[in-house]
Design a protein around this motif. Sequence first.
Motif, mmCIF file in Angstrom:
data_model
loop_
_atom_site.group_PDB
_atom_site.id
_atom_site.type_symbol
_atom_site.label_atom_id
_atom_site.label_comp_id
_atom_site.label_asym_id
_atom_site.label_seq_id
_atom_site.Cartn_x
_atom_site.Cartn_y
_atom_site.Cartn_z
ATOM 1 N N LEU A 215 0.831 -1.206 0.000
ATOM 2 C CA LEU A 215 0.000 0.000 0.000
ATOM 3 C C LEU A 215 0.866 1.257 0.000
ATOM 4 C CD1 LEU A 215 -2.869 1.203 0.142
ATOM 5 C CD2 LEU A 215 -2.682 1.104 2.628
ATOM 6 N N ASP A 216 1.956 1.231 0.777
ATOM 7 C CA ASP A 216 2.873 2.382 0.802
ATOM 8 C C ASP A 216 3.425 2.672 -0.589
ATOM 9 O OD1 ASP A 216 2.489 2.740 3.493
ATOM 10 O OD2 ASP A 216 4.291 1.643 4.091
ATOM 11 N N VAL A 218 1.956 1.963 -3.452
ATOM 12 C CA VAL A 218 0.857 2.513 -4.251
ATOM 13 C C VAL A 218 0.648 3.990 -3.930
ATOM 14 C CG1 VAL A 218 -1.635 2.414 -4.659
ATOM 15 C CG2 VAL A 218 -0.303 0.304 -4.560
ATOM 16 N N VAL A 219 0.722 4.327 -2.636
ATOM 17 C CA VAL A 219 0.539 5.722 -2.215
ATOM 18 C C VAL A 219 1.614 6.611 -2.842
ATOM 19 C CG1 VAL A 219 0.558 7.295 -0.247
ATOM 20 C CG2 VAL A 219 -0.621 5.111 -0.066
ATOM 21 N N TYR A 224 -1.935 11.100 -2.363
ATOM 22 C CA TYR A 224 -3.099 11.078 -1.475
ATOM 23 C C TYR A 224 -4.372 11.557 -2.169
ATOM 24 C CZ TYR A 224 -0.142 9.986 2.496
ATOM 25 O OH TYR A 224 0.714 9.350 3.355
ATOM 26 N N ARG A 227 -6.860 8.566 -3.202
ATOM 27 C CA ARG A 227 -7.029 7.590 -2.120
ATOM 28 C C ARG A 227 -8.016 6.491 -2.493
ATOM 29 N NH1 ARG A 227 -6.434 7.504 3.574
ATOM 30 N NH2 ARG A 227 -5.425 9.552 3.516
ATOM 31 N N TRP A 230 -6.469 3.429 -4.258
ATOM 32 C CA TRP A 230 -5.360 2.687 -3.653
ATOM 33 C C TRP A 230 -5.605 1.186 -3.669
ATOM 34 C CZ3 TRP A 230 -4.308 5.904 1.447
ATOM 35 C CH2 TRP A 230 -3.692 7.126 1.087
ATOM 36 N N ASN A 233 -5.412 -0.864 -6.848
ATOM 37 C CA ASN A 233 -4.076 -0.984 -7.428
ATOM 38 C C ASN A 233 -3.158 -1.927 -6.642
ATOM 39 O OD1 ASN A 233 -3.422 1.083 -9.824
ATOM 40 N ND2 ASN A 233 -4.941 2.011 -8.476
#
Length: 339
Positions: A215-216, A218-219, A224, A227, A230, A233
């Motif tokens: 997730l990090d 993807v971010v 942000y 969101r 996220w 993906n």
Amino acid sequence: MISSINLINKQEHRFRRLALLTVIVIYLLILAGGIVRGTGSGMGCPDWPRCFGRWIPPTEVSQLPPNYQAIYGAKLKGEVEFNAVKTWIEYINRLLGVLSGFLVFATLIASLSYLYKDKVVFWGSLAAFLLIGANGWLGSRVVATELAQYMITLHLLLAIAVVFALLFVLIRSNANHLNAGPISGKTTSVRWLLLVMMILTIGQVVFGTQVRDELDKVVKQLGYAQRESWISNLDLSFYIHRSFSLVILAFHVAIIYQLRKLTEASILPKLTKSLITLVIAEIGTGVIMAYLGVPAIAQPIHLVLAVLIIGLQFVAWLLMNPGLILSVHNRDVSRLVEV
């Protein structure tokens, strides 16, 4: 003689209260760690043990030297950007870590009263103290390795080990007051079922840290502002993690069914009911993250619920293994009662 007994009882009561308080603070520390991760505040303090070279962090960038990025961002390629909120979130996390260390040490000192009655309580308290010391050092390595995923996972697992050690001494020191029976029938299969469930839940938590790492990434790619995109993906690991939660729920249902066959008047069925409630809440926070754009507040709650579940599983397993939690004296008393 009576005054000596009263003194011992007060010391043991003080120990149990202190051990319980320490467990609560450790859970608060895990919650704080989840908030740090969920808000991206892991490098809010780029150095350790100080924060921007200060024991009390700054509240505004003017309190830092003009070239602070070059000074503290050498390892991060100059990408340190001061954010007072993130800095203080990380700093409070560190303060809770220090507080928990002091409480574990106080628990160790209080356990000295058990040296002549039940040395296992003392050794368990010593194990908790050594484990939290090791985890404090590991926290410094998390910063030094710039939040390496494997270090974060080890940091969490060691925190769970501290919880286990404290819960063990808490249950053992209070075993003669707990109602884990009467238990009839074959219990070996239930013990193994509890143990397997606990291992699978720990594995699910570890797998969840891997999902968080994905997730990090993807971010970083989407930012942000996107969101809502996220989750869509994420790779297959997220869907495996999500589906496996139903397996965990099924295990808890099976445990309740088995325990009801063994005993009725016991703390164990009530404990497993609490476990199912927590598992459902855990699944609920997962649903919220999946369909509501991963709100920051849901992430630390999701983590703490998971560790609460593991803690209660461990307590249930201990209660199913009286040989582990009853001292020689208490076992002798139990035999006399049975006779």
